[in-house]
Design a protein around this motif. Structure first.
Motif, PDB file in Angstrom:
ATOM      1  N   SER A  20       0.830  -1.202   0.000  1.00  0.00           N
ATOM      2  CA  SER A  20       0.000   0.000   0.000  1.00  0.00           C
ATOM      3  C   SER A  20       0.869   1.258   0.000  1.00  0.00           C
ATOM      4  CB  SER A  20      -0.907  -0.012   1.230  1.00  0.00           C
ATOM      5  OG  SER A  20      -1.541   1.225   1.412  1.00  0.00           O
ATOM      6  N   GLN A  21       1.875   1.278   0.856  1.00  0.00           N
ATOM      7  CA  GLN A  21       2.742   2.455   0.957  1.00  0.00           C
ATOM      8  C   GLN A  21       3.557   2.680  -0.309  1.00  0.00           C
ATOM      9  OE1 GLN A  21       4.991   1.728   4.512  1.00  0.00           O
ATOM     10  NE2 GLN A  21       3.304   2.339   5.845  1.00  0.00           N
ATOM     11  N   ARG A  22       4.136   1.626  -0.833  1.00  0.00           N
ATOM     12  CA  ARG A  22       5.025   1.759  -1.989  1.00  0.00           C
ATOM     13  C   ARG A  22       4.276   1.992  -3.301  1.00  0.00           C
ATOM     14  NH1 ARG A  22      10.279   0.514  -0.713  1.00  0.00           N
ATOM     15  NH2 ARG A  22      10.542  -0.462   1.306  1.00  0.00           N
ATOM     16  N   ALA A  23       3.049   1.496  -3.373  1.00  0.00           N
ATOM     17  CA  ALA A  23       2.252   1.683  -4.588  1.00  0.00           C
ATOM     18  C   ALA A  23       1.315   2.880  -4.458  1.00  0.00           C
ATOM     19  CB  ALA A  23       1.451   0.423  -4.891  1.00  0.00           C
ATOM     20  N   THR A  24       1.443   3.614  -3.361  1.00  0.00           N
ATOM     21  CA  THR A  24       0.580   4.763  -3.053  1.00  0.00           C
ATOM     22  C   THR A  24      -0.897   4.443  -3.316  1.00  0.00           C
ATOM     23  OG1 THR A  24       0.952   5.822  -5.212  1.00  0.00           O
ATOM     24  CG2 THR A  24       2.405   6.480  -3.390  1.00  0.00           C
ATOM     25  N   THR A  25      -1.328   3.357  -2.702  1.00  0.00           N
ATOM     26  CA  THR A  25      -2.706   2.889  -2.790  1.00  0.00           C
ATOM     27  C   THR A  25      -3.232   2.762  -1.371  1.00  0.00           C
ATOM     28  OG1 THR A  25      -2.180   1.633  -4.768  1.00  0.00           O
ATOM     29  CG2 THR A  25      -4.163   0.995  -3.606  1.00  0.00           C
ATOM     30  N   LYS A  26      -4.463   3.169  -1.145  1.00  0.00           N
ATOM     31  CA  LYS A  26      -5.039   3.049   0.190  1.00  0.00           C
ATOM     32  C   LYS A  26      -5.009   1.596   0.637  1.00  0.00           C
ATOM     33  CE  LYS A  26      -8.036   7.046   0.023  1.00  0.00           C
ATOM     34  NZ  LYS A  26      -7.360   7.863   0.998  1.00  0.00           N
ATOM     35  N   LEU A  27      -4.692   1.394   1.908  1.00  0.00           N
ATOM     36  CA  LEU A  27      -4.530   0.046   2.439  1.00  0.00           C
ATOM     37  C   LEU A  27      -5.764  -0.812   2.214  1.00  0.00           C
ATOM     38  CD1 LEU A  27      -2.844  -2.021   3.938  1.00  0.00           C
ATOM     39  CD2 LEU A  27      -3.631  -1.024   6.085  1.00  0.00           C
ATOM     40  N   ARG A  28      -6.941  -0.267   2.388  1.00  0.00           N
ATOM     41  CA  ARG A  28      -8.162  -1.069   2.221  1.00  0.00           C
ATOM     42  C   ARG A  28      -8.362  -1.516   0.768  1.00  0.00           C
ATOM     43  NH1 ARG A  28     -10.169   4.087   2.125  1.00  0.00           N
ATOM     44  NH2 ARG A  28     -11.677   4.530   0.486  1.00  0.00           N
ATOM     45  N   GLN A  29      -7.773  -0.793  -0.176  1.00  0.00           N
ATOM     46  CA  GLN A  29      -7.928  -1.146  -1.586  1.00  0.00           C
ATOM     47  C   GLN A  29      -7.035  -2.316  -2.002  1.00  0.00           C
ATOM     48  OE1 GLN A  29      -7.089   2.711  -3.283  1.00  0.00           O
ATOM     49  NE2 GLN A  29      -9.271   3.078  -3.641  1.00  0.00           N
ATOM     50  N   VAL A  30      -5.935  -2.513  -1.293  1.00  0.00           N
ATOM     51  CA  VAL A  30      -4.997  -3.571  -1.677  1.00  0.00           C
ATOM     52  C   VAL A  30      -5.639  -4.956  -1.577  1.00  0.00           C
ATOM     53  CG1 VAL A  30      -2.787  -4.656  -1.148  1.00  0.00           C
ATOM     54  CG2 VAL A  30      -2.974  -2.167  -1.184  1.00  0.00           C
ATOM     55  N   PRO A  31      -6.254  -5.330  -0.438  1.00  0.00           N
ATOM     56  CA  PRO A  31      -6.886  -6.657  -0.416  1.00  0.00           C
ATOM     57  C   PRO A  31      -8.075  -6.764  -1.374  1.00  0.00           C
ATOM     58  CG  PRO A  31      -7.163  -5.557   1.697  1.00  0.00           C
ATOM     59  CD  PRO A  31      -6.282  -4.699   0.851  1.00  0.00           C
ATOM     60  N   GLU A  32      -8.774  -5.648  -1.596  1.00  0.00           N
ATOM     61  CA  GLU A  32      -9.876  -5.658  -2.567  1.00  0.00           C
ATOM     62  C   GLU A  32      -9.340  -5.981  -3.963  1.00  0.00           C
ATOM     63  OE1 GLU A  32     -11.706  -1.818  -2.287  1.00  0.00           O
ATOM     64  OE2 GLU A  32     -12.565  -2.220  -0.313  1.00  0.00           O
ATOM     65  N   GLN A  33      -8.240  -5.329  -4.340  1.00  0.00           N
ATOM     66  CA  GLN A  33      -7.652  -5.567  -5.656  1.00  0.00           C
ATOM     67  C   GLN A  33      -7.101  -6.983  -5.758  1.00  0.00           C
ATOM     68  OE1 GLN A  33      -4.837  -2.492  -6.625  1.00  0.00           O
ATOM     69  NE2 GLN A  33      -6.340  -0.863  -6.327  1.00  0.00           N
ATOM     70  N   HIS A  34      -6.534  -7.471  -4.664  1.00  0.00           N
ATOM     71  CA  HIS A  34      -5.996  -8.826  -4.646  1.00  0.00           C
ATOM     72  C   HIS A  34      -7.117  -9.846  -4.833  1.00  0.00           C
ATOM     73  CE1 HIS A  34      -3.988 -12.385  -2.856  1.00  0.00           C
ATOM     74  NE2 HIS A  34      -2.952 -11.880  -3.496  1.00  0.00           N
ATOM     75  N   THR A  35      -8.246  -9.629  -4.173  1.00  0.00           N
ATOM     76  CA  THR A  35      -9.402 -10.521  -4.305  1.00  0.00           C
ATOM     77  C   THR A  35      -9.965 -10.454  -5.721  1.00  0.00           C
ATOM     78  OG1 THR A  35      -9.924 -10.273  -1.963  1.00  0.00           O
ATOM     79  CG2 THR A  35     -11.688 -11.066  -3.382  1.00  0.00           C
ATOM     80  N   ASP A  36     -10.086  -9.247  -6.251  1.00  0.00           N
ATOM     81  CA  ASP A  36     -10.567  -9.095  -7.636  1.00  0.00           C
ATOM     82  C   ASP A  36      -9.646  -9.832  -8.608  1.00  0.00           C
ATOM     83  OD1 ASP A  36     -12.658  -7.541  -6.753  1.00  0.00           O
ATOM     84  OD2 ASP A  36     -11.755  -5.632  -7.360  1.00  0.00           O
TER      85      ASP A  36
END
Length: 66
Positions: A20-36
């Motif tokens: 999340s930090q390195r990709a400048t993506t909100k933390l809650r979006q990372v698992p959502e994107q991973h699941t998608d």
């Protein structure tokens, strides 16, 4: 992620946070994107490359602590 060698529950969380930090993506979006990604096979290149980097890093750390 916890099913990959070297990524237990704690390391899985660390991977998500770092990604999340390195990709400048909100933390809650990372698992959502991973699941998608699991359902669609689509994951942005920046997230995919950072995920690979983080998983490799944490797997190496896990091997060093044995």
């Amino acid at each position: 992620m916890a099913t990959r060698p070297g990524t237990g529950e704690r390391a899985g969380w660390d991977v998500l946070r770092e990604l999340s930090q390195r990709a400048t993506t909100k933390l809650r979006q990372v698992p959502e994107q991973h699941t998608d990604w699991a359902h669609t096979g689509n994951l942005s290149e920046d997230i995919r490359s950072e995920l690979d980097r983080q998983l490799t890093h944490h797997a190496r750390e896990g091997q060093g602590s044995r």
